[in-house]
Structure formats: C-alpha cells, structure tokens
Design a protein around this motif. Structure first.
Motif, PDB file in Angstrom:
ATOM      1  N   LYS A  81      -8.239   8.990  14.391  1.00 60.41           N
ATOM      2  CA  LYS A  81      -7.819   7.971  13.433  1.00 60.41           C
ATOM      3  C   LYS A  81      -6.305   7.939  13.272  1.00 60.41           C
ATOM      4  CE  LYS A  81     -11.733   9.882  11.148  1.00 60.41           C
ATOM      5  NZ  LYS A  81     -12.193  10.867  10.223  1.00 60.41           N
ATOM      6  N   VAL A 111      -7.817   6.455   1.821  1.00 60.83           N
ATOM      7  CA  VAL A 111      -8.747   5.759   2.718  1.00 60.83           C
ATOM      8  C   VAL A 111      -9.382   6.753   3.686  1.00 60.83           C
ATOM      9  CG1 VAL A 111      -7.088   5.220   4.557  1.00 60.83           C
ATOM     10  CG2 VAL A 111      -9.029   3.696   4.155  1.00 60.83           C
ATOM     11  N   TRP A 163      -8.899  -1.799  10.735  1.00 64.62           N
ATOM     12  CA  TRP A 163      -9.202  -2.416   9.437  1.00 64.62           C
ATOM     13  C   TRP A 163      -7.940  -3.084   8.913  1.00 64.62           C
ATOM     14  CZ3 TRP A 163     -14.017  -2.799   7.294  1.00 64.62           C
ATOM     15  CH2 TRP A 163     -15.028  -2.030   7.877  1.00 64.62           C
ATOM     16  N   TYR A 194      -3.933   6.193  10.115  1.00 60.02           N
ATOM     17  CA  TYR A 194      -3.926   5.408   8.883  1.00 60.02           C
ATOM     18  C   TYR A 194      -2.508   4.953   8.582  1.00 60.02           C
ATOM     19  CZ  TYR A 194      -8.494   7.660   7.928  1.00 60.02           C
ATOM     20  OH  TYR A 194      -9.791   8.119   7.997  1.00 60.02           O
ATOM     21  N   CYS A 212     -12.711  -5.985   9.569  1.00 55.06           N
ATOM     22  CA  CYS A 212     -12.694  -5.072  10.701  1.00 55.06           C
ATOM     23  C   CYS A 212     -12.420  -5.900  11.952  1.00 55.06           C
ATOM     24  CB  CYS A 212     -14.001  -4.294  10.833  1.00 55.06           C
ATOM     25  SG  CYS A 212     -15.485  -5.289  11.117  1.00 55.06           S
ATOM     26  N   TYR A 216     -11.321  -7.719   3.115  1.00 52.78           N
ATOM     27  CA  TYR A 216     -11.156  -6.652   4.088  1.00 52.78           C
ATOM     28  C   TYR A 216     -11.849  -7.054   5.390  1.00 52.78           C
ATOM     29  CZ  TYR A 216      -9.335  -3.787   0.347  1.00 52.78           C
ATOM     30  OH  TYR A 216      -8.551  -3.296  -0.673  1.00 52.78           O
ATOM     31  N   MET A 263     -15.275   1.826   6.275  1.00 51.52           N
ATOM     32  CA  MET A 263     -13.970   2.038   5.643  1.00 51.52           C
ATOM     33  C   MET A 263     -14.211   2.271   4.169  1.00 51.52           C
ATOM     34  SD  MET A 263     -11.376   0.838   3.613  1.00 51.52           S
ATOM     35  CE  MET A 263     -11.989  -0.810   3.311  1.00 51.52           C
ATOM     36  N   MET A 304     -11.822   6.371   7.242  1.00 56.73           N
ATOM     37  CA  MET A 304     -12.537   5.537   8.214  1.00 56.73           C
ATOM     38  C   MET A 304     -13.448   6.422   9.042  1.00 56.73           C
ATOM     39  SD  MET A 304      -9.432   3.030   9.341  1.00 56.73           S
ATOM     40  CE  MET A 304      -8.503   2.184   8.048  1.00 56.73           C
TER      41      MET A 304
END
Lengths: 111, 117
Positions: B58, B68, B36, B60, B96, B94, B81, B70
C-alpha cells in the motif's frame, strides 16, 4: 506540500482547439511523472482519457491528445464538441513520496 | 467487461468509521492495483492511496496516514477502504479505480459518505 496547478477555467468555441496545462510546484513535469488526464461530469465517475503523458485508452476520442509543453503536461482538444464541456483533471506521480496528486481541475466551457 | 461496483451510500456521525467496498469483476484481480479517490462537494478530485491486488502493498497519501486502511480480499475480488475518526469535511463521494500502466482506467460508480451529527 506538493501542489499541482491547472487553469481554473477555459472557454472554447465549438469546433475550436484548446490546450489545458498541468504544472508541478516541484519543477518541470517530465514523462517520469506519468501524467494522466481525466474528464469529470456532474453525477458521473471520472473518465480516463490519457495515461503516460500521451497514451490513449481504447475509448478515448481521437480529438484528445496529451503531450509535454514548456515544462508542463498538456491536454489538447481539437475540434471541440458541445459534449466536451466538463471538468478536466490531471494526475501526476511523485517518486519522492510514492504518491499521486491531482491538479485542481479546469472547468472547460464550450460556448 | 471490467466492472467495479461499490457499496451504497453511508451516513455517519463525527468520530465514527466507514468502510467502503469495491467489488471487481471482468479481469484478473491480482494483476492490478486499486486506487481510492474522493471528491468533496464543490471540490476537486483527491487521491487517497493505492493497494496492490497482488500482494497487498500500500501507499497512502500523507494527509490520510493513520486514519485510513486499505485492504483486499482476493477470494471475493473485493477491495475495501476504511476511514476512521470521521469529520464533517470527510463528506464526499469516494471512488475506487483500477490501476493501469501508471494511471487509472476503470472506475467504480462512487459511494457518497455523509458525516453529520
């Protein structure tokens, strides 16, 4: 905080050659940073051009090439066309933080 | 052909949450991750994080840690997201993008999120 630095702006004449660079605040950029390059035009999503320093996607025009140059990642455009006018972003991977960081972008003007 | 189709524009008030979806098609969803990325008005691209389509692992960006989340739904090949405690400076488009060989290849069309009171 890791900073990735690109030239804010560059100007090139149609048919000319220009090299954009991408530096890391942590030191020399190597292939282990998996440099990527993207083209961004207003109102459009980014378009992937280069990955793994120099590999091209199937749609990447031959005039775009990626390399490592003097401790930086580099994107060279040869035989520039008017439609190459856009913002260009590099993207580097940092193993220590397991994160990717974009450069600030280079605004390329074809004039 | 590979396609990533994102949900529509959102307008949110400060303090609220937003959840953006990214419907993938044309490839085996569990073989690729989804990243993202956002772009605020007049600003550059910013990487927010990544999620594996295989096992949900994940990473981040530190800036968004704690705010956030996801996720993926493999049954519908959709990535999500969610960004919480929205501020005005979260106003952005935003995106992806599908992960490809240490990078990103295909991108969604983008979702404009506007945070305004």
């Amino acid at each position: 905080q890791t900073v990735v630095t690109q030239e804010p702006s560059l100007t090139v004449s149609p048919g000319g050659t220009v090299t954009l660079t991408c530096a890391s605040s942590t030191g020399a950029v190597t292939s282990g940073y998996y440099p990527n390059w993207f083209q961004k035009k207003p109102g459009q999503p980014p378009r992937a051009l280069i990955y793994n320093t120099s590999d091209k996607h199937s749609w990447t025009p031959a005039r775009f090439s990626g390399s490592l140059l003097g401790g930086k990642a580099a994107l060279t455009l040869s035989g520039v066309l008017p439609e190459d006018e856009a913002d260009y972003y590099c993207l580097l991977y940092f193993r220590t933080t397991q994160s990717w960081v974009f450069g600030g972008g280079t605004k390329l003007t074809v004039l | 052909q590979v396609q990533l189709v994102q949900s529509g524009a959102e307008v949110k008030k400060p303090g609220a949450s937003v959840k953006v979806s990214c419907k993938a098609s044309g490839y085996t969803f569990t073989s690729f991750g989804i990243s993202w990325v956002r772009q605020a008005p007049g600003q550059g691209l910013e990487w927010m994080g990544w999620i594996s389509g295989y096992n949900g692992n994940k990473d981040y960006a530190q800036k968004f840690q704690g705010r956030v989340t996801m996720t993926t739904d493999t049954s519908t090949t959709t990535a999500y997201m969610e960004l919480r405690r929205l501020r005005s400076d979260d106003t952005a488009v935003y995106y992806c993008a599908r992960d490809h060989a240490n990078g990103a290849d295909y991108w969604g069309q983008g979702t404009l999120v506007t945070v305004s009171s």
